[in-house]
Design a protein around this motif. Structure first.
Motif, PDB file in Angstrom:
ATOM      1  N   ASN A 127       3.312  -4.950   1.404  1.00 24.17           N
ATOM      2  CA  ASN A 127       2.326  -3.874   1.520  1.00 24.17           C
ATOM      3  C   ASN A 127       2.932  -2.472   1.436  1.00 24.17           C
ATOM      4  O   ASN A 127       2.194  -1.489   1.509  1.00 24.17           O
ATOM      5  CB  ASN A 127       1.516  -4.007   2.813  1.00 24.17           C
ATOM      6  N   PRO A 129       4.573   0.594  -0.720  1.00 29.75           N
ATOM      7  CA  PRO A 129       4.278   0.977  -2.106  1.00 29.75           C
ATOM      8  C   PRO A 129       5.304   0.510  -3.130  1.00 29.75           C
ATOM      9  O   PRO A 129       4.934  -0.025  -4.184  1.00 29.75           O
ATOM     10  CB  PRO A 129       4.224   2.507  -2.037  1.00 29.75           C
ATOM     11  N   GLY A 133       4.620  -2.538  -5.755  1.00 34.14           N
ATOM     12  CA  GLY A 133       4.648  -2.307  -7.190  1.00 34.14           C
ATOM     13  C   GLY A 133       5.642  -3.219  -7.885  1.00 34.14           C
ATOM     14  O   GLY A 133       5.369  -3.761  -8.965  1.00 34.14           O
ATOM     15  N   THR A 154       5.515   2.309  -9.155  1.00 32.48           N
ATOM     16  CA  THR A 154       4.499   2.646  -8.147  1.00 32.48           C
ATOM     17  C   THR A 154       3.149   2.004  -8.478  1.00 32.48           C
ATOM     18  O   THR A 154       2.116   2.379  -7.924  1.00 32.48           O
ATOM     19  CB  THR A 154       4.325   4.164  -8.035  1.00 32.48           C
ATOM     20  N   THR A 155       3.151   1.032  -9.370  1.00 35.39           N
ATOM     21  CA  THR A 155       1.934   0.309  -9.734  1.00 35.39           C
ATOM     22  C   THR A 155       1.255  -0.267  -8.493  1.00 35.39           C
ATOM     23  O   THR A 155       1.915  -0.793  -7.590  1.00 35.39           O
ATOM     24  CB  THR A 155       2.270  -0.818 -10.724  1.00 35.39           C
ATOM     25  N   THR A 156      -0.069  -0.167  -8.449  1.00 38.00           N
ATOM     26  CA  THR A 156      -0.845  -0.714  -7.330  1.00 38.00           C
ATOM     27  C   THR A 156      -1.874  -1.711  -7.857  1.00 38.00           C
ATOM     28  O   THR A 156      -2.034  -1.892  -9.073  1.00 38.00           O
ATOM     29  CB  THR A 156      -1.579   0.396  -6.569  1.00 38.00           C
ATOM     30  N   GLU A 171      -2.067  -8.099   0.892  1.00 40.85           N
ATOM     31  CA  GLU A 171      -0.904  -7.251   1.132  1.00 40.85           C
ATOM     32  C   GLU A 171      -0.460  -7.399   2.584  1.00 40.85           C
ATOM     33  O   GLU A 171      -1.229  -7.142   3.503  1.00 40.85           O
ATOM     34  CB  GLU A 171      -1.240  -5.794   0.825  1.00 40.85           C
TER      35      GLU A 171
END
Length: 262
Positions: A127, A129, A133, A154-156, A171
């Motif tokens: 969970n 960032p 990612g 930093t893909t979410t 997450e």
């Protein structure tokens, strides 16, 4: 910056303020970081440096403690995580040297091959960032999803553009993922939490990062402690051929030594 909340008693007892000259307090997750630090203790002792290892099971407290000066440094994270942490928390932390790569892997207690993953399967990812990612990009490489930018660390979840199996994502804190495997269909787990749970990346992962992963684990300090002679000696010990050989022999390729100052 907000000071640390109350830590576990064993950790708090080790926090008597920053280490004195000739002593280094370094925070680390147990496997493999603390084990590698224990390996270099004798070499440092011969140079007059006492290495004190303080173990953590999370990714936040060791950075805050290093920034506050309660630790001289820490060894648990990769550079992308450090960069995001510094940006988000405004802390005074700098990389000292690169030591090794821990390939992130996809694990399961329910299937033996990702081809068996059913429609609507539940997938656990970290969970935080950066590791979240990183986990999503690993799932991209495994062919399970597509995202807007497959090079963006930093893909979410909001960046997922294709999800043909309608995977559901949960997450969780990175350290909780091995314990949650029975409740998940698969989980993407960092090696330093997989190995203490008895999971070997080379033998147990259904899919794993390649050796060219950019997520090199680093020794980190604050700007003051990074300049100390003792920290320089620790950096030299961690990037030595002796330590590289220790990593190769003890982790059988599950962890890859790199060495070299950054």
């Amino acid at each position: 910056m907000k000071k640390l909340s109350v830590l576990a008693l064993t950790v708090a007892a080790a926090f008597a303020g920053a280490a004195n000259a000739g002593t280094l307090k370094i925070g680390a997750t147990p496997v493999p970081h603390a084990e590698i630090l224990e390996h270099v203790k004798p070499a440092l002792a011969q140079q007059g440096v006492e290495l004190e290892v303080v173990e953590f099971n999370d990714y936040v407290q060791p950075n805050l403690a290093t920034d506050d000066g309660e630790l001289d440094g820490n060894y648990f994270q990769h550079r992308p995580y450090l960069d995001v942490f510094v940006k988000d928390h405004g802390v005074d932390l700098v990389p000292v040297c690169s030591v090794h790569i821990e390939p992130m892997g996809v694990y399961s207690n329910k299937i033996k091959d990702l081809k068996e993953l059913k429609d609507g399967a539940l997938v656990g990812i970290p969970n935080d960032p950066t590791n979240g990612g990183r986990a999503l990009l690993l799932l991209v490489n495994a062919g399970l999803i597509k995202v807007a930018n497959p090079d963006d660390v930093t893909t979410t979840l909001l960046d997922i553009t294709e999800n043909p199996k309608n995977l559901e994502f949960r997450e969780l804190e990175a350290a909780q993922l091995p314990r949650a495997l029975d409740d998940l269909d698969v989980a993407v787990i960092n090696t330093n939490f997989a190995m203490p749970a008895g999971l070997n990346p080379l033998n147990d992962a259904l899919f794993i990062e390649g050796a060219d992963s950019p997520y090199v684990n680093i020794l980190v300090a604050n700007s003051k402690s990074a300049q100390s002679e003792d920290m320089k000696k620790l950096s030299e010990a961690l990037t030595s051929e002796d330590t590289a050989e220790f990593i190769r022999e003890n982790y059988k390729g599950a962890i890859v030594p790199v060495g070299g100052a950054k």
